[in-house]
Design a protein around this motif. Structure first.
Motif, PDB file in Angstrom:
ATOM      1  N   PHE A   1       0.840  -1.196   0.000  1.00  0.00           N
ATOM      2  CA  PHE A   1       0.000   0.000   0.000  1.00  0.00           C
ATOM      3  C   PHE A   1       0.871   1.240   0.000  1.00  0.00           C
ATOM      4  O   PHE A   1       1.832   1.336   0.768  1.00  0.00           O
ATOM      5  CB  PHE A   1      -0.886   0.026   1.258  1.00  0.00           C
ATOM      6  CG  PHE A   1      -1.901  -1.078   1.312  1.00  0.00           C
ATOM      7  CD1 PHE A   1      -3.161  -0.909   0.765  1.00  0.00           C
ATOM      8  CD2 PHE A   1      -1.597  -2.281   1.922  1.00  0.00           C
ATOM      9  CE1 PHE A   1      -4.098  -1.925   0.817  1.00  0.00           C
ATOM     10  CE2 PHE A   1      -2.534  -3.308   1.991  1.00  0.00           C
ATOM     11  CZ  PHE A   1      -3.783  -3.127   1.435  1.00  0.00           C
ATOM     12  N   ASP A   2       0.524   2.195  -0.870  1.00  0.00           N
ATOM     13  CA  ASP A   2       1.142   3.520  -0.843  1.00  0.00           C
ATOM     14  C   ASP A   2       0.291   4.382   0.076  1.00  0.00           C
ATOM     15  O   ASP A   2      -0.927   4.522  -0.162  1.00  0.00           O
ATOM     16  CB  ASP A   2       1.163   4.149  -2.240  1.00  0.00           C
ATOM     17  CG  ASP A   2       2.151   3.475  -3.159  1.00  0.00           C
ATOM     18  OD1 ASP A   2       3.326   3.352  -2.756  1.00  0.00           O
ATOM     19  OD2 ASP A   2       1.753   3.074  -4.260  1.00  0.00           O
ATOM     20  N   ILE A   3       0.915   4.927   1.107  1.00  0.00           N
ATOM     21  CA  ILE A   3       0.180   5.730   2.087  1.00  0.00           C
ATOM     22  C   ILE A   3       0.770   7.130   2.135  1.00  0.00           C
ATOM     23  O   ILE A   3       1.997   7.293   2.214  1.00  0.00           O
ATOM     24  CB  ILE A   3       0.231   5.076   3.487  1.00  0.00           C
ATOM     25  CG1 ILE A   3      -0.453   3.709   3.433  1.00  0.00           C
ATOM     26  CG2 ILE A   3      -0.404   5.975   4.534  1.00  0.00           C
ATOM     27  CD1 ILE A   3      -0.343   2.905   4.711  1.00  0.00           C
ATOM     28  N   SER A   4      -0.116   8.121   2.084  1.00  0.00           N
ATOM     29  CA  SER A   4       0.287   9.514   2.174  1.00  0.00           C
ATOM     30  C   SER A   4      -0.866  10.307   2.788  1.00  0.00           C
ATOM     31  O   SER A   4      -2.030  10.049   2.475  1.00  0.00           O
ATOM     32  CB  SER A   4       0.615  10.042   0.775  1.00  0.00           C
ATOM     33  OG  SER A   4       0.959  11.395   0.826  1.00  0.00           O
ATOM     34  N   ASP A   5      -0.534  11.248   3.637  1.00  0.00           N
ATOM     35  CA  ASP A   5      -1.552  12.092   4.275  1.00  0.00           C
ATOM     36  C   ASP A   5      -2.652  11.267   4.936  1.00  0.00           C
ATOM     37  O   ASP A   5      -3.840  11.568   4.805  1.00  0.00           O
ATOM     38  CB  ASP A   5      -2.166  13.074   3.269  1.00  0.00           C
ATOM     39  CG  ASP A   5      -1.137  14.025   2.694  1.00  0.00           C
ATOM     40  OD1 ASP A   5      -0.236  14.445   3.453  1.00  0.00           O
ATOM     41  OD2 ASP A   5      -1.231  14.339   1.494  1.00  0.00           O
ATOM     42  N   ARG A   6      -2.247  10.181   5.600  1.00  0.00           N
ATOM     43  CA  ARG A   6      -3.160   9.329   6.358  1.00  0.00           C
ATOM     44  C   ARG A   6      -4.214   8.639   5.486  1.00  0.00           C
ATOM     45  O   ARG A   6      -5.273   8.263   5.946  1.00  0.00           O
ATOM     46  CB  ARG A   6      -3.808  10.106   7.497  1.00  0.00           C
ATOM     47  CG  ARG A   6      -2.787  10.618   8.503  1.00  0.00           C
ATOM     48  CD  ARG A   6      -3.365  11.549   9.533  1.00  0.00           C
ATOM     49  NE  ARG A   6      -4.393  10.939  10.338  1.00  0.00           N
ATOM     50  CZ  ARG A   6      -4.240  10.498  11.575  1.00  0.00           C
ATOM     51  NH1 ARG A   6      -3.067  10.594  12.147  1.00  0.00           N
ATOM     52  NH2 ARG A   6      -5.245   9.990  12.241  1.00  0.00           N
ATOM     53  N   GLU A   7      -3.895   8.491   4.197  1.00  0.00           N
ATOM     54  CA  GLU A   7      -4.811   7.822   3.272  1.00  0.00           C
ATOM     55  C   GLU A   7      -4.044   6.837   2.394  1.00  0.00           C
ATOM     56  O   GLU A   7      -2.873   7.037   2.099  1.00  0.00           O
ATOM     57  CB  GLU A   7      -5.483   8.839   2.348  1.00  0.00           C
ATOM     58  CG  GLU A   7      -6.458   9.757   3.017  1.00  0.00           C
ATOM     59  CD  GLU A   7      -7.140  10.683   2.019  1.00  0.00           C
ATOM     60  OE1 GLU A   7      -7.078  10.411   0.795  1.00  0.00           O
ATOM     61  OE2 GLU A   7      -7.716  11.670   2.456  1.00  0.00           O
ATOM     62  N   ILE A   8      -4.749   5.802   1.955  1.00  0.00           N
ATOM     63  CA  ILE A   8      -4.182   4.867   0.993  1.00  0.00           C
ATOM     64  C   ILE A   8      -4.343   5.486  -0.392  1.00  0.00           C
ATOM     65  O   ILE A   8      -5.453   5.784  -0.820  1.00  0.00           O
ATOM     66  CB  ILE A   8      -4.881   3.495   1.077  1.00  0.00           C
ATOM     67  CG1 ILE A   8      -4.585   2.853   2.436  1.00  0.00           C
ATOM     68  CG2 ILE A   8      -4.427   2.595  -0.066  1.00  0.00           C
ATOM     69  CD1 ILE A   8      -5.349   1.580   2.690  1.00  0.00           C
ATOM     70  N   LYS A   9      -3.232   5.690  -1.062  1.00  0.00           N
ATOM     71  CA  LYS A   9      -3.246   6.316  -2.387  1.00  0.00           C
ATOM     72  C   LYS A   9      -3.225   5.289  -3.512  1.00  0.00           C
ATOM     73  O   LYS A   9      -3.531   5.603  -4.648  1.00  0.00           O
ATOM     74  CB  LYS A   9      -2.051   7.259  -2.543  1.00  0.00           C
ATOM     75  CG  LYS A   9      -1.986   8.354  -1.504  1.00  0.00           C
ATOM     76  CD  LYS A   9      -3.159   9.302  -1.619  1.00  0.00           C
ATOM     77  CE  LYS A   9      -2.995  10.454  -0.643  1.00  0.00           C
ATOM     78  NZ  LYS A   9      -4.080  11.416  -0.713  1.00  0.00           N
TER      79      LYS A   9
ATOM     80  N   ALA B   1      -6.593  -3.476   8.008  1.00  0.00           N
ATOM     81  CA  ALA B   1      -5.347  -3.258   8.750  1.00  0.00           C
ATOM     82  C   ALA B   1      -4.579  -2.081   8.156  1.00  0.00           C
ATOM     83  O   ALA B   1      -4.051  -1.239   8.888  1.00  0.00           O
ATOM     84  CB  ALA B   1      -4.490  -4.519   8.742  1.00  0.00           C
ATOM     85  N   ALA B   2      -4.529  -2.007   6.828  1.00  0.00           N
ATOM     86  CA  ALA B   2      -3.823  -0.908   6.161  1.00  0.00           C
ATOM     87  C   ALA B   2      -4.515   0.427   6.428  1.00  0.00           C
ATOM     88  O   ALA B   2      -3.850   1.436   6.700  1.00  0.00           O
ATOM     89  CB  ALA B   2      -3.727  -1.174   4.664  1.00  0.00           C
ATOM     90  N   ILE B   3      -5.826   0.443   6.360  1.00  0.00           N
ATOM     91  CA  ILE B   3      -6.583   1.681   6.621  1.00  0.00           C
ATOM     92  C   ILE B   3      -6.350   2.145   8.055  1.00  0.00           C
ATOM     93  O   ILE B   3      -6.111   3.328   8.306  1.00  0.00           O
ATOM     94  CB  ILE B   3      -8.085   1.477   6.337  1.00  0.00           C
ATOM     95  CG1 ILE B   3      -8.318   1.333   4.835  1.00  0.00           C
ATOM     96  CG2 ILE B   3      -8.914   2.624   6.912  1.00  0.00           C
ATOM     97  CD1 ILE B   3      -9.720   0.869   4.455  1.00  0.00           C
ATOM     98  N   ALA B   4      -6.414   1.209   9.003  1.00  0.00           N
ATOM     99  CA  ALA B   4      -6.207   1.567  10.411  1.00  0.00           C
ATOM    100  C   ALA B   4      -4.810   2.150  10.610  1.00  0.00           C
ATOM    101  O   ALA B   4      -4.640   3.175  11.291  1.00  0.00           O
ATOM    102  CB  ALA B   4      -6.411   0.341  11.297  1.00  0.00           C
ATOM    103  N   TYR B   5      -3.810   1.538  10.016  1.00  0.00           N
ATOM    104  CA  TYR B   5      -2.443   2.033  10.146  1.00  0.00           C
ATOM    105  C   TYR B   5      -2.313   3.414   9.503  1.00  0.00           C
ATOM    106  O   TYR B   5      -1.713   4.323  10.083  1.00  0.00           O
ATOM    107  CB  TYR B   5      -1.447   1.058   9.519  1.00  0.00           C
ATOM    108  CG  TYR B   5      -0.020   1.464   9.762  1.00  0.00           C
ATOM    109  CD1 TYR B   5       0.579   1.224  10.993  1.00  0.00           C
ATOM    110  CD2 TYR B   5       0.721   2.098   8.774  1.00  0.00           C
ATOM    111  CE1 TYR B   5       1.892   1.615  11.234  1.00  0.00           C
ATOM    112  CE2 TYR B   5       2.026   2.486   9.007  1.00  0.00           C
ATOM    113  CZ  TYR B   5       2.609   2.242  10.234  1.00  0.00           C
ATOM    114  OH  TYR B   5       3.905   2.647  10.458  1.00  0.00           O
ATOM    115  N   ALA B   6      -2.881   3.575   8.319  1.00  0.00           N
ATOM    116  CA  ALA B   6      -2.808   4.866   7.623  1.00  0.00           C
ATOM    117  C   ALA B   6      -3.442   5.978   8.442  1.00  0.00           C
ATOM    118  O   ALA B   6      -2.958   7.113   8.449  1.00  0.00           O
ATOM    119  CB  ALA B   6      -3.488   4.761   6.257  1.00  0.00           C
ATOM    120  N   ARG B   7      -4.500   5.662   9.147  1.00  0.00           N
ATOM    121  CA  ARG B   7      -5.212   6.664   9.944  1.00  0.00           C
ATOM    122  C   ARG B   7      -4.604   6.882  11.325  1.00  0.00           C
ATOM    123  O   ARG B   7      -5.136   7.632  12.126  1.00  0.00           O
ATOM    124  CB  ARG B   7      -6.679   6.255  10.081  1.00  0.00           C
ATOM    125  CG  ARG B   7      -7.414   6.347   8.754  1.00  0.00           C
ATOM    126  CD  ARG B   7      -8.861   5.996   8.885  1.00  0.00           C
ATOM    127  NE  ARG B   7      -9.519   6.124   7.592  1.00  0.00           N
ATOM    128  CZ  ARG B   7     -10.697   5.598   7.317  1.00  0.00           C
ATOM    129  NH1 ARG B   7     -11.350   4.912   8.247  1.00  0.00           N
ATOM    130  NH2 ARG B   7     -11.225   5.753   6.123  1.00  0.00           N
TER     131      ARG B   7
END
Length: 119
Positions: A25-33, A93-99
Protein backbone atom coordinates in the motif's frame (compact mmCIF):
# COMPACT_ATOMS: atom_id res chain seq x y z
CA UNK A 1 5.51 5.51 2.82
CA UNK A 2 4.93 1.97 1.65
CA UNK A 3 3.34 -0.68 3.83
CA UNK A 4 3.37 -4.42 3.03
CA UNK A 5 0.98 -7.00 4.48
CA UNK A 6 1.05 -10.74 3.69
CA UNK A 7 -2.19 -11.63 1.90
CA UNK A 8 -4.29 -14.81 2.04
CA UNK A 9 -7.56 -14.24 0.18
CA UNK A 10 -7.91 -10.71 1.55
CA UNK A 11 -6.90 -11.60 5.12
CA UNK A 12 -3.60 -11.19 6.94
CA UNK A 13 -1.63 -14.40 6.40
CA UNK A 14 -0.87 -15.65 9.88
CA UNK A 15 2.28 -17.64 9.03
CA UNK A 16 4.72 -15.08 7.66
CA UNK A 17 7.20 -17.70 6.41
CA UNK A 18 4.57 -19.30 4.16
CA UNK A 19 3.39 -16.04 2.59
CA UNK A 20 3.02 -16.35 -1.18
CA UNK A 21 2.01 -12.75 -1.78
CA UNK A 22 1.92 -9.34 -0.18
CA UNK A 23 -0.24 -6.33 -0.83
CA UNK A 24 1.86 -3.19 -0.88
CA UNK A 25 0.00 0.00 0.00
CA UNK A 26 1.14 3.52 -0.84
CA UNK A 27 0.18 5.73 2.09
CA UNK A 28 0.29 9.51 2.17
CA UNK A 29 -1.55 12.09 4.27
CA UNK A 30 -3.16 9.33 6.36
CA UNK A 31 -4.81 7.82 3.27
CA UNK A 32 -4.18 4.87 0.99
CA UNK A 33 -3.25 6.32 -2.39
CA UNK A 34 -2.79 3.00 -4.19
CA UNK A 35 -1.85 -0.64 -3.82
CA UNK A 36 -0.38 -3.52 -5.75
CA UNK A 37 -0.10 -7.27 -5.36
CA UNK A 38 3.44 -8.67 -5.14
CA UNK A 39 4.07 -12.38 -5.62
CA UNK A 40 6.64 -13.73 -3.17
CA UNK A 41 6.06 -17.48 -3.63
CA UNK A 42 9.72 -18.22 -4.52
CA UNK A 43 10.85 -16.64 -1.24
CA UNK A 44 8.88 -18.70 1.29
CA UNK A 45 11.10 -19.07 4.38
CA UNK A 46 13.90 -17.24 2.51
CA UNK A 47 13.76 -14.16 4.72
CA UNK A 48 16.95 -12.58 3.41
CA UNK A 49 15.77 -12.51 -0.23
CA UNK A 50 12.24 -11.50 0.78
CA UNK A 51 13.61 -8.57 2.77
CA UNK A 52 15.73 -7.48 -0.20
CA UNK A 53 12.73 -7.69 -2.54
CA UNK A 54 10.53 -5.63 -0.20
CA UNK A 55 13.24 -2.98 0.17
CA UNK A 56 13.61 -2.82 -3.66
CA UNK A 57 9.85 -2.25 -3.83
CA UNK A 58 10.27 0.74 -1.49
CA UNK A 59 8.56 -0.89 1.50
CA UNK A 60 9.52 0.52 4.89
CA UNK A 61 6.89 -1.08 7.17
CA UNK A 62 5.42 -4.57 7.45
CA UNK A 63 2.29 -5.57 9.33
CA UNK A 64 2.28 -9.31 10.06
CA UNK A 65 0.26 -11.91 11.89
CA UNK A 66 3.04 -13.89 13.52
CA UNK A 67 6.67 -14.40 12.67
CA UNK A 68 9.64 -16.19 14.13
CA UNK A 69 12.45 -14.38 15.88
CA UNK A 70 14.94 -15.05 13.07
CA UNK A 71 12.58 -13.65 10.42
CA UNK A 72 11.95 -10.50 12.44
CA UNK A 73 15.65 -9.95 13.03
CA UNK A 74 16.48 -10.30 9.33
CA UNK A 75 13.70 -7.93 8.29
CA UNK A 76 14.85 -5.36 10.84
CA UNK A 77 18.48 -5.71 9.72
CA UNK A 78 17.30 -4.53 6.31
CA UNK A 79 15.75 -1.43 7.87
CA UNK A 80 12.15 -2.62 7.82
CA UNK A 81 9.81 -1.69 10.65
CA UNK A 82 7.95 -4.84 11.74
CA UNK A 83 4.57 -4.83 13.46
CA UNK A 84 3.17 -8.20 14.52
CA UNK A 85 -0.10 -9.43 15.95
CA UNK A 86 -2.39 -8.38 13.10
CA UNK A 87 -5.40 -10.39 12.00
CA UNK A 88 -8.49 -9.92 9.87
CA UNK A 89 -8.81 -7.98 6.65
CA UNK A 90 -5.59 -6.79 4.96
CA UNK A 91 -7.34 -3.66 3.72
CA UNK A 92 -8.78 -2.82 7.14
CA UNK A 93 -5.35 -3.26 8.75
CA UNK A 94 -3.82 -0.91 6.16
CA UNK A 95 -6.58 1.68 6.62
CA UNK A 96 -6.21 1.57 10.41
CA UNK A 97 -2.44 2.03 10.15
CA UNK A 98 -2.81 4.87 7.62
CA UNK A 99 -5.21 6.66 9.94
CA UNK A 100 -2.78 6.41 12.82
CA UNK A 101 -4.24 3.53 14.81
CA UNK A 102 -1.92 2.59 17.63
CA UNK A 103 -0.26 -0.65 16.61
CA UNK A 104 2.45 -2.07 18.81
CA UNK A 105 5.90 -1.91 17.29
CA UNK A 106 7.32 -4.47 19.67
CA UNK A 107 9.22 -6.98 17.58
CA UNK A 108 8.52 -9.88 19.91
CA UNK A 109 4.84 -9.34 20.76
CA UNK A 110 3.72 -12.14 18.46
CA UNK A 111 6.74 -14.33 17.92
CA UNK A 112 5.73 -17.87 17.20
CA UNK A 113 7.22 -19.88 20.13
CA UNK A 114 7.54 -22.96 17.91
CA UNK A 115 10.06 -21.11 15.76
CA UNK A 116 12.03 -19.83 18.74
CA UNK A 117 12.18 -23.19 20.51
CA UNK A 118 13.07 -25.21 17.42
CA UNK A 119 16.24 -23.24 16.63
Amino acid sequence: MKLAIPNANGFVKQHFGKSKEFIIFDISDREIKGHKLLSTAPFQHNYEELAKLLVREGVDTLILGSAGLRAIQILQQHGLKVITGASGSVREAAIAYARGAHLRHTPFNSVNPKHVLSR
